[in-house]
Design a protein around this motif. Structure first.
Motif, PDB file in Angstrom:
ATOM      1  N   ILE A   9       0.694  -0.977   0.054  1.00 20.27           N
ATOM      2  CA  ILE A   9      -0.285   0.054   0.220  1.00 20.27           C
ATOM      3  C   ILE A   9       0.619   1.122   0.029  1.00 20.27           C
ATOM      4  O   ILE A   9       0.697   2.237  -0.794  1.00 20.27           O
ATOM      5  N   GLN A  10       1.975   1.165   0.645  1.00 23.41           N
ATOM      6  CA  GLN A  10       2.882   2.365   0.790  1.00 23.41           C
ATOM      7  C   GLN A  10       3.266   2.664  -0.208  1.00 23.41           C
ATOM      8  O   GLN A  10       3.945   3.649  -0.722  1.00 23.41           O
ATOM      9  N   LEU A  11       4.130   1.630  -1.907  1.00 24.16           N
ATOM     10  CA  LEU A  11       4.831   2.044  -2.112  1.00 24.16           C
ATOM     11  C   LEU A  11       3.431   1.882  -3.571  1.00 24.16           C
ATOM     12  O   LEU A  11       3.646   3.150  -4.373  1.00 24.16           O
ATOM     13  N   SER A  12       2.537   2.404  -3.633  1.00 23.68           N
ATOM     14  CA  SER A  12       1.086   1.971  -3.993  1.00 23.68           C
ATOM     15  C   SER A  12       0.868   3.552  -4.023  1.00 23.68           C
ATOM     16  O   SER A  12       0.962   4.336  -4.734  1.00 23.68           O
ATOM     17  N   VAL A  13       0.793   4.412  -2.893  1.00 25.80           N
ATOM     18  CA  VAL A  13       0.532   5.758  -3.045  1.00 25.80           C
ATOM     19  C   VAL A  13       1.782   6.194  -3.931  1.00 25.80           C
ATOM     20  O   VAL A  13       1.019   6.917  -3.824  1.00 25.80           O
ATOM     21  N   VAL A  14       2.816   5.587  -2.653  1.00 27.71           N
ATOM     22  CA  VAL A  14       3.643   6.892  -3.181  1.00 27.71           C
ATOM     23  C   VAL A  14       4.306   7.223  -4.836  1.00 27.71           C
ATOM     24  O   VAL A  14       4.581   8.574  -5.414  1.00 27.71           O
ATOM     25  N   GLY A  15       3.884   5.967  -5.319  1.00 30.13           N
ATOM     26  CA  GLY A  15       4.205   5.813  -6.721  1.00 30.13           C
ATOM     27  C   GLY A  15       3.015   6.726  -7.512  1.00 30.13           C
ATOM     28  O   GLY A  15       3.739   7.280  -8.502  1.00 30.13           O
ATOM     29  N   THR A  16       1.483   6.095  -6.757  1.00 28.56           N
ATOM     30  CA  THR A  16       0.376   7.188  -7.205  1.00 28.56           C
ATOM     31  C   THR A  16       0.214   9.085  -7.596  1.00 28.56           C
ATOM     32  O   THR A  16       0.576   9.389  -8.612  1.00 28.56           O
ATOM     33  N   ILE A  60       9.432   5.190  -6.669  1.00 32.08           N
ATOM     34  CA  ILE A  60       9.234   6.216  -7.530  1.00 32.08           C
ATOM     35  C   ILE A  60      10.861   6.284  -8.948  1.00 32.08           C
ATOM     36  O   ILE A  60      10.309   6.594  -9.620  1.00 32.08           O
ATOM     37  N   PHE A  61      11.200   4.959  -8.893  1.00 30.44           N
ATOM     38  CA  PHE A  61      11.789   4.193 -10.118  1.00 30.44           C
ATOM     39  C   PHE A  61      10.117   4.292 -11.415  1.00 30.44           C
ATOM     40  O   PHE A  61      10.088   4.056 -11.880  1.00 30.44           O
ATOM     41  N   VAL A  79      14.331   4.615 -19.432  1.00 30.38           N
ATOM     42  CA  VAL A  79      14.274   3.885 -18.398  1.00 30.38           C
ATOM     43  C   VAL A  79      15.501   4.333 -17.308  1.00 30.38           C
ATOM     44  O   VAL A  79      15.979   4.968 -16.723  1.00 30.38           O
ATOM     45  N   ALA A  80      16.539   5.087 -18.307  1.00 36.53           N
ATOM     46  CA  ALA A  80      17.402   6.370 -17.874  1.00 36.53           C
ATOM     47  C   ALA A  80      17.280   7.431 -17.002  1.00 36.53           C
ATOM     48  O   ALA A  80      17.095   8.618 -15.863  1.00 36.53           O
ATOM     49  N   THR A  81      15.965   7.685 -17.470  1.00 36.64           N
ATOM     50  CA  THR A  81      15.768   9.462 -15.901  1.00 36.64           C
ATOM     51  C   THR A  81      14.702   8.857 -15.464  1.00 36.64           C
ATOM     52  O   THR A  81      15.124   9.221 -13.740  1.00 36.64           O
ATOM     53  N   ALA A  82      14.116   7.629 -14.940  1.00 35.51           N
ATOM     54  CA  ALA A  82      13.669   6.394 -13.787  1.00 35.51           C
ATOM     55  C   ALA A  82      14.870   6.928 -13.402  1.00 35.51           C
ATOM     56  O   ALA A  82      14.918   6.887 -11.358  1.00 35.51           O
TER      57      ALA A  82
END
Length: 700
Positions: A9-16, A60-61, A79-82
């Motif tokens: 859930i934490q990864l989902s929130v941060v990524g979103t 984030i990536f 990919v390089a930007t990420a």
């Protein structure tokens, strides 16, 4: 399972959040190119790492890759930007945690300065990578092929946009997540609301098109500094960062739509100027806010330290005063004991001579002598109180179960309190043993109970609570004589009239009393104080007028396996030959009384007024002495030295000392052995007879 779900859930929130920030920034840049002057996703990524840790980096990536893949034809570039965005967040978070103090960096001037340097360095690397990708340069590109002018034209705006985001947005978000007030303060809330409203008003004046048509309007931008100074000096780093964020919003508005004192048209130069201006006023304000908080914290610590120092000085002055009074009362009581020895001793002799007489004059004399004896005994009790206060009263500590002792006193306490006052004793389970003199502890409890009774003239309740407790180092640091460890706590709580602050400050002084003349000597509380200190304990009194009084006594606890020892009676063998006793006493009246008692007991007595005369008497007459009976405090050579000199001449001689002080006080002031035999004044015939026979019996 629950932890894994929470992590997902934490990864989902941060990524979103990161994905939508990137999408929003890209779409806004297409419509309004001036909006690219600041790049919020960079700030959010660093905040996510500082707050959530490095485990959010995959989100984030992934979000950066998805967002850039949708807007780029090259998967390699996405990919390089990420990777670059993730590296920027990781490197920034690592350096802030390692060098600047982590999330607390924004609350200290040095931490904020280090954060600025870290942001400049990390963002420069990230901007360099973005510029290389934008120019299409690869690992095989040669340095001479690089168009450095074009590289700089791309690098600087991107570096500045990321730097502005990190410096302006990151502190505000981190501080709002971590800096929570301990309690809600309505006045502080109103001041913060007024500050933010003022910042919005000044931002509208400084950056919006409202003042664009005014001649020479550029100086109006200086108004943006005022709310930042207000926030820095009054509200701390969190509100300062929030104020800077509000001003940044109006600056972005001006950059997008044009206008304002510093920008009259949408363009890259005006946007850069606005951004540099905002960084220039916001960053020093954050440093100033952190310094102001640090200064206020230091001033508070200094005030608290001064207050504690003042209290320590007062306690030290009180301790010195009590010590001086104790020395004075101890000396007076010691001399008074000599007088009482003569008075009580001669009254005892008179009583014995009057016993066989039965006529009326003898009965009258017997009554007068008995009255005089009661007065002398009362004087002896007062002297003991004085010695107890001066901590020179003979002290006989034993392992005690205080719960058992108090319950044993309950009937006597109820009779002393009277019918209008109820008594409740609450003893804890598994109570530890404490080491104290049982007689003095009983006297202390009785004194406190009588004081409670006198404070409850209209009736009330006295509660005695006994329980185990542990005093820690912090508590004992405030009381020099205490040692951290287990204690037995006894609290006497009454519902009486209470005491004022002035009375509390003097409650332990000898002869201080609030009772009427003739109703108290003023020595009760001083005796309790002396007993507690002699027991290596502590006493506290909490009281307010009309709210009753609580007296709390702490006595050191002993290990559970310590048991009270029974003292066996000694058999006193009798001999045919009368033992020889050498009596050395500098007070003539005391010496005469003791000589008369000893001779009545059929001892052979040699007497001297000091040590030199005693040794000369022995040497001159070449007499064998069975017992040396000497005052421990003699002019010139003291009793301990006299005993050593006499034993050098006659090794089998026994020594018995007379004193008005306790064993502990004697050992502290005069060099004598810890196994000496002592007889405490005032002397009575029975005590003198028993002690002399006991010491002589040991010699046999």
């Amino acid at each position: 399972m629950a932890r894994a779900l929470k992590y997902v859930i934490q990864l989902s929130v941060v990524g979103t959040i990161y994905f939508f920030l990137v999408q929003f920034a890209l779409e806004l840049a297409l419509v309004h190119p001036g909006a690219t002057a600041i790049w919020p996703p960079t700030a959010f990524a660093l905040v996510a790492v500082l707050v959530g840790g490095y485990r959010v980096v995959p989100a984030i990536f992934a979000a950066a890759y998805i967002a850039n893949a949708a807007s780029s034809d090259s998967s390699y570039a996405a990919v390089a930007t990420a990777v670059n965005n993730a590296f920027e967040a990781v490197a920034g978070g690592y350096l802030v945690n390692w060098w600047a103090g982590g999330r607390s960096a924004f609350g200290a001037p040095l931490g904020m300065a280090k954060f600025v340097l870290i942001a400049i360095f990390v963002v420069a690397i990230s901007a360099s990578v973005d510029s290389i990708l934008n120019l299409g340069l690869g690992p095989s590109s040669r340095i001479e092929e690089v168009d450095w002018q074009k590289f700089a034209a791309i690098w600087f705006p991107r570096w500045l946009s990321d730097l502005a985001a990190v410096l302006m947005i990151t502190p505000a978000l981190v501080l709002w997540v971590t800096d929570h007030p301990r309690r809600f303060d309505f006045r502080a809330f109103l001041e913060s609301a007024a500050l933010f409203a003022t910042a919005a008003a000044f931002g509208a004046v400084a950056f919006s098109r409202l003042t664009a048509d005014m001649p020479s309007a550029a100086p109006l931008a200086i108004f943006a500094v005022l709310p930042l100074l207000w926030a820095a000096l009054r509200r701390g780093p969190r509100d300062t960062a929030t104020t800077a964020l509000i001003l940044l919003g109006f600056e972005t508005w001006g950059a997008i739509f044009g206008g304002g004192p510093l920008a009259r048209s949408v363009g890259e130069e005006s946007s850069t100027l606005l951004l540099i201006f905002m960084i220039g006023i916001a960053t020093p304000s954050l440093v100033l806010a952190a310094d102001a908080v640090l200064r206020r914290r230091s001033e508070r610590i200094i005030r608290d330290t001064r207050k504690e120092l003042g209290q320590a000085r007062e306690q030290f002055a009180q301790s010195q005063k009590m010590e001086a009074v104790g020395q004075l009362t101890g000396g007076v009581a010691h001399d008074f004991n000599n007088l009482l020895t003569v008075i009580v001793g001669n009254l005892n002799i008179a009583q014995r001579h009057l016993e066989p007489l039965t006529d009326a004059p003898a009965e009258r004399l017997r009554r007068l002598v008995n009255n005089a004896m009661r007065g002398a005994e009362r004087a002896t009790t007062i002297t003991k109180h004085l010695l107890a206060f001066s901590r020179k009263q003979p002290f006989d500590p034993k392992p005690l179960n205080i719960n058992k002792l108090v319950h044993g006193l309950s009937d006597f306490l109820r009779r002393s309190l009277g019918e209008t006052i109820s008594l409740e004793i609450l003893g804890g389970d598994g109570l530890w043993q404490a080491e104290a003199d049982p007689a003095q502890l009983e006297a202390a409890i009785l004194n406190l109970a009588v004081n409670a009774r006198d404070a409850m003239l209209s009736g009330g309740k006295l509660t005695i609570v006994i329980e185990n407790c542990f005093l820690d180092e912090k508590y004992c640091h405030r009381h020099d004589e205490l040692v951290a460890g287990p204690y037995v706590r006894m609290a006497l709580i009454d519902t009486g009239a209470g005491m004022s602050k002035d009375v509390l400050e003097r409650v332990f002084e000898p002869f201080f009393t609030t009772k009427k003349v003739g109703q108290g000597t003023g020595l009760g509380m001083s005796q309790v104080y002396a007993f507690v200190k002699e027991s290596n304990g502590h006493i506290e009194i909490h009281s307010e007028p009309g709210k009753g009084t609580t007296v709390t006594i702490y006595l050191p606890a002993l290990p559970e396996n310590v048991q009270e020892e029974e003292t066996a009676e000694r058999e006193i063998p009798t001999g045919n030959a009368a033992p020889t006793i050498l009596l050395v006493e500098d007070d003539h009246d005391v010496r005469a009384y003791v000589v008369e008692i000893l001779r009545e007991l059929h001892y052979r007595v040699l007497e001297a007024h000091d040590a030199v005369s005693a040794l000369a008497l022995i040497d001159r007459n070449d007499v064998r002495v069975d017992l040396l009976l000497a005052d421990l405090v003699l002019p010139g050579m003291n009793g301990g030295r006299l005993a050593e000199e006499l034993k050098a001449r006659q090794p089998e001689v026994r020594a018995l000392f007379m004193t008005g002080y306790s064993r502990e006080a004697i050992i502290d002031q005069w060099p004598v052995g810890t196994d000496i035999e002592m007889l405490h004044k005032p002397l009575t015939q029975d005590a003198l007879e028993q002690k002399v026979r006991a010491v002589l019996n040991q010699a046999r």
